[in-house]
Design a protein around this motif. Structure first.
Motif, PDB file in Angstrom:
ATOM      1  N   ARG A  60       0.853  -1.181   0.000  1.00 49.99           N
ATOM      2  CA  ARG A  60       0.000   0.000   0.000  1.00 49.99           C
ATOM      3  C   ARG A  60       0.891   1.234   0.000  1.00 49.99           C
ATOM      4  O   ARG A  60       1.820   1.329   0.813  1.00 49.99           O
ATOM      5  N   PRO A  61       0.650   2.188  -0.903  1.00 49.15           N
ATOM      6  CA  PRO A  61       1.525   3.353  -0.989  1.00 49.15           C
ATOM      7  C   PRO A  61       1.104   4.478  -0.039  1.00 49.15           C
ATOM      8  O   PRO A  61      -0.083   4.656   0.261  1.00 49.15           O
ATOM      9  N   TYR A  62       2.102   5.226   0.400  1.00 45.54           N
ATOM     10  CA  TYR A  62       1.905   6.394   1.253  1.00 45.54           C
ATOM     11  C   TYR A  62       2.801   7.518   0.726  1.00 45.54           C
ATOM     12  O   TYR A  62       3.876   7.263   0.181  1.00 45.54           O
ATOM     13  N   LEU A  63       2.352   8.751   0.917  1.00 48.66           N
ATOM     14  CA  LEU A  63       3.124   9.903   0.461  1.00 48.66           C
ATOM     15  C   LEU A  63       3.191  10.959   1.549  1.00 48.66           C
ATOM     16  O   LEU A  63       2.185  11.292   2.189  1.00 48.66           O
ATOM     17  N   LEU A  64       4.392  11.476   1.748  1.00 48.89           N
ATOM     18  CA  LEU A  64       4.602  12.670   2.558  1.00 48.89           C
ATOM     19  C   LEU A  64       4.976  13.782   1.589  1.00 48.89           C
ATOM     20  O   LEU A  64       5.879  13.603   0.754  1.00 48.89           O
ATOM     21  N   TYR A  65       4.280  14.934   1.654  1.00 49.79           N
ATOM     22  CA  TYR A  65       4.571  15.994   0.698  1.00 49.79           C
ATOM     23  C   TYR A  65       4.440  17.366   1.339  1.00 49.79           C
ATOM     24  O   TYR A  65       3.825  17.536   2.403  1.00 49.79           O
ATOM     25  N   TYR A  66       5.025  18.345   0.652  1.00 52.80           N
ATOM     26  CA  TYR A  66       5.072  19.725   1.129  1.00 52.80           C
ATOM     27  C   TYR A  66       4.060  20.577   0.368  1.00 52.80           C
ATOM     28  O   TYR A  66       4.002  20.524  -0.859  1.00 52.80           O
ATOM     29  N   HIS A  67       3.253  21.345   1.115  1.00 60.01           N
ATOM     30  CA  HIS A  67       2.280  22.268   0.542  1.00 60.01           C
ATOM     31  C   HIS A  67       2.742  23.684   0.896  1.00 60.01           C
ATOM     32  O   HIS A  67       2.452  24.193   1.988  1.00 60.01           O
ATOM     33  N   PRO A  68       3.479  24.345  -0.021  1.00 56.06           N
ATOM     34  CA  PRO A  68       4.134  25.614   0.334  1.00 56.06           C
ATOM     35  C   PRO A  68       3.189  26.723   0.758  1.00 56.06           C
ATOM     36  O   PRO A  68       3.435  27.397   1.764  1.00 56.06           O
ATOM     37  N   SER A  69       2.110  26.962   0.006  1.00 62.07           N
ATOM     38  CA  SER A  69       1.260  28.116   0.314  1.00 62.07           C
ATOM     39  C   SER A  69       0.565  27.963   1.667  1.00 62.07           C
ATOM     40  O   SER A  69       0.261  28.960   2.338  1.00 62.07           O
ATOM     41  N   ALA A  70       0.314  26.724   2.084  1.00 64.64           N
ATOM     42  CA  ALA A  70      -0.283  26.483   3.398  1.00 64.64           C
ATOM     43  C   ALA A  70       0.780  26.342   4.481  1.00 64.64           C
ATOM     44  O   ALA A  70       0.444  26.286   5.666  1.00 64.64           O
ATOM     45  N   GLY A  71       2.060  26.264   4.081  1.00 62.60           N
ATOM     46  CA  GLY A  71       3.118  26.070   5.068  1.00 62.60           C
ATOM     47  C   GLY A  71       2.970  24.768   5.825  1.00 62.60           C
ATOM     48  O   GLY A  71       3.204  24.705   7.033  1.00 62.60           O
ATOM     49  N   LEU A  73       3.317  20.271   5.952  1.00 62.74           N
ATOM     50  CA  LEU A  73       3.613  18.930   5.477  1.00 62.74           C
ATOM     51  C   LEU A  73       2.339  18.114   5.619  1.00 62.74           C
ATOM     52  O   LEU A  73       1.632  18.221   6.633  1.00 62.74           O
ATOM     53  N   ARG A  74       2.040  17.301   4.599  1.00 65.37           N
ATOM     54  CA  ARG A  74       0.812  16.519   4.615  1.00 65.37           C
ATOM     55  C   ARG A  74       1.129  15.051   4.330  1.00 65.37           C
ATOM     56  O   ARG A  74       2.125  14.732   3.671  1.00 65.37           O
ATOM     57  N   TRP A  75       0.262  14.180   4.838  1.00 63.26           N
ATOM     58  CA  TRP A  75       0.391  12.736   4.688  1.00 63.26           C
ATOM     59  C   TRP A  75      -0.775  12.241   3.850  1.00 63.26           C
ATOM     60  O   TRP A  75      -1.915  12.661   4.052  1.00 63.26           O
ATOM     61  N   ALA A  76      -0.478  11.377   2.894  1.00 61.42           N
ATOM     62  CA  ALA A  76      -1.515  10.864   1.994  1.00 61.42           C
ATOM     63  C   ALA A  76      -1.525   9.349   2.042  1.00 61.42           C
ATOM     64  O   ALA A  76      -0.471   8.702   1.978  1.00 61.42           O
ATOM     65  N   GLY A  90       2.906  22.030  10.633  1.00 58.96           N
ATOM     66  CA  GLY A  90       3.174  23.304   9.986  1.00 58.96           C
ATOM     67  C   GLY A  90       4.664  23.575   9.954  1.00 58.96           C
ATOM     68  O   GLY A  90       5.385  23.255  10.907  1.00 58.96           O
ATOM     69  N   VAL A  91       5.116  24.142   8.850  1.00 61.11           N
ATOM     70  CA  VAL A  91       6.534  24.492   8.734  1.00 61.11           C
ATOM     71  C   VAL A  91       6.699  25.982   8.475  1.00 61.11           C
ATOM     72  O   VAL A  91       7.718  26.427   7.939  1.00 61.11           O
ATOM     73  N   GLY A  92       5.698  26.771   8.847  1.00 65.92           N
ATOM     74  CA  GLY A  92       5.794  28.218   8.807  1.00 65.92           C
ATOM     75  C   GLY A  92       6.074  28.754   7.424  1.00 65.92           C
ATOM     76  O   GLY A  92       5.543  28.273   6.421  1.00 65.92           O
TER      77      GLY A  92
END
Length: 384
Positions: A60-71, A73-76, A90-92
């Motif tokens: 089963r795949p999982y993704l960690l990714y960066y959403h710059p405008s929201a500051g 990190l998200r998990w999928a 949040g990474v400010g």
């Protein structure tokens, strides 16, 4: 097609690819059902330029990714034909270049992550417990982050901090660190791999010197200066033997002089280090780290893919018996983000972008439907 593709293969040879579409959306692509299926993971404003893909024991795949405008990190997590995403942290206002992230899933099925938060000046490690994250800042920020989880489920990572390469691991629930490189040395690049005993092997370049270090115990690193000038890749074989991709440069006269580079496979041999030349070409000014990829499969076969000057790719292979073979892979592509993986069948797969498309190249052995036995004509040997 787009950029930043990551390729993983499961034990059945199914491809799992995470990639950026040209619209800057993060997509997941697989041929798990036989036919190819591409599905968006996140379709907000540009996300996913920084991302990490991981598979669990059930593929089963999982993704960690960066959403710059929201500051953020998200998990999928993939659920059927869709993806469910949730905030990790949040990474400010961290500039994109200051955010690094990594994800791995151990044999116990527990997801572990590490990320650098430039705005908060922190290295943070995380463990997913049920549907929530336990996040722990363990030190200040840095760069060249790499994370691995061994068969003992213990996370291990490296990071360059204040000009020094540092190793971190978790023991008994607490994080501890060892410095690897000398203080004050300029670190160019570093690679981490775990051997069959879950020991970390780290190869790094500091002040122009390439060093291999193996951790024997807490604070005890066995280090060796290597006879190579420029390293661009590293892998461990099934016997924990070290294999490197290296580059040498030479110049020929003229105004201006022409500079060439040669890509090599470098490895220890019975009488010292051995260097196998793969090909030579004009220097293009590209980042050397984008030129080639190295993998070693379970029987010791080496697989190398290199990007040629004409935009084609070159595949070279060395069997476990030492025999080399290779071939060019036609098609001009934007191959700075090409990826290489090797299946349990011992055959390589290469994902790359060509034009507006994402491609997967697969090497196969094909048998003819019909065959004929050719006559054998004996030849008399001249013994004089």
């Amino acid at each position: 097609g787009g950029s930043h593709n990551t390729l993983l293969l499961d034990e059945l040879g199914v491809a799992h690819i995470s990639t950026m579409q040209y619209a800057q959306d993060l997509y997941y692509v697989t041929n798990r059902g036989g036919a190819w299926a591409a599905m968006p993971v996140a379709v907000q404003d540009p996300v996913g330029e920084k991302h990490a893909l991981a598979l669990d024991a059930d593929n089963r795949p999982y993704l960690l990714y960066y959403h710059p405008s929201a500051g953020q990190l998200r998990w999928a997590i993939k659920e059927g034909d869709t993806w469910a995403t949730s905030a990790v942290a949040g990474v400010g206002d961290s500039p994109p270049d200051s955010v690094e992230l990594a994800a791995a899933i151990g044999p116990d099925g527990v997801a572990r992550i590490a990320y650098v938060d430039g705005a908060a000046d922190e290295l943070v490690v995380g463990t997913r417990l049920g549907s929530s994250w336990s996040l722990t800042p363990i030190t200040t920020a840095g760069h060249n982050l790499a994370l691995a989880v061994g068969q003992d489920n213990r996370p291990q990572l490296i990071l360059v901090q204040d000009g020094r390469l540092v190793y971190w691991t978790q023991q008994g629930g607490a994080w501890q660190s060892d410095p690897i490189s000398p203080a004050g040395a300029a670190i160019f690049n570093a690679y981490l791999a775990l051997d069959g005993q879950n020991r970390p092997h780290v190869v790094y370049t500091a002040d122009g010197v390439v060093t291999a270090a193996v951790r024997q115990g807490e604070g005890d690193w066995e280090a060796e200066r290597l006879p190579v000038d420029y390293m661009i890749g590293m892998a461990l074989g099934p016997d924990d033997a070290l294999h490197l991709l290296t580059i040498t440069f030479r110049s020929e006269g003229g105004k201006p002089p022409t500079t060439y580079y040669t890509i090599w496979v470098s490895e220890p041999g019975p009488g010292g280090w051995v260097h196998w030349p793969l090909y030579e070409m004009f220097e293009t000014g590209d980042n050397p780290l984008n030129l080639a990829r190295l993998r070693v499969d379970s029987d010791g076969t080496l697989h190398v893919v290199s990007r040629l000057l004409n935009g084609w790719l070159r595949y070279d292979r060395r069997e476990a018996n030492g025999q080399w073979s290779g071939s060019d892979i036609a098609g001009v592509g934007d191959d700075y983000g090409f990826a290489l993986a090797v299946g349990s069948d011992g055959q390589p797969r290469i994902s790359r972008h060509m034009g507006s498309d994402l491609w997967l190249h697969r090497r196969e052995i094909r048998w003819l439907d019909k065959h004929a036995l050719l006559p054998v004509v004996p030849v008399k040997r001249n013994t004089e």
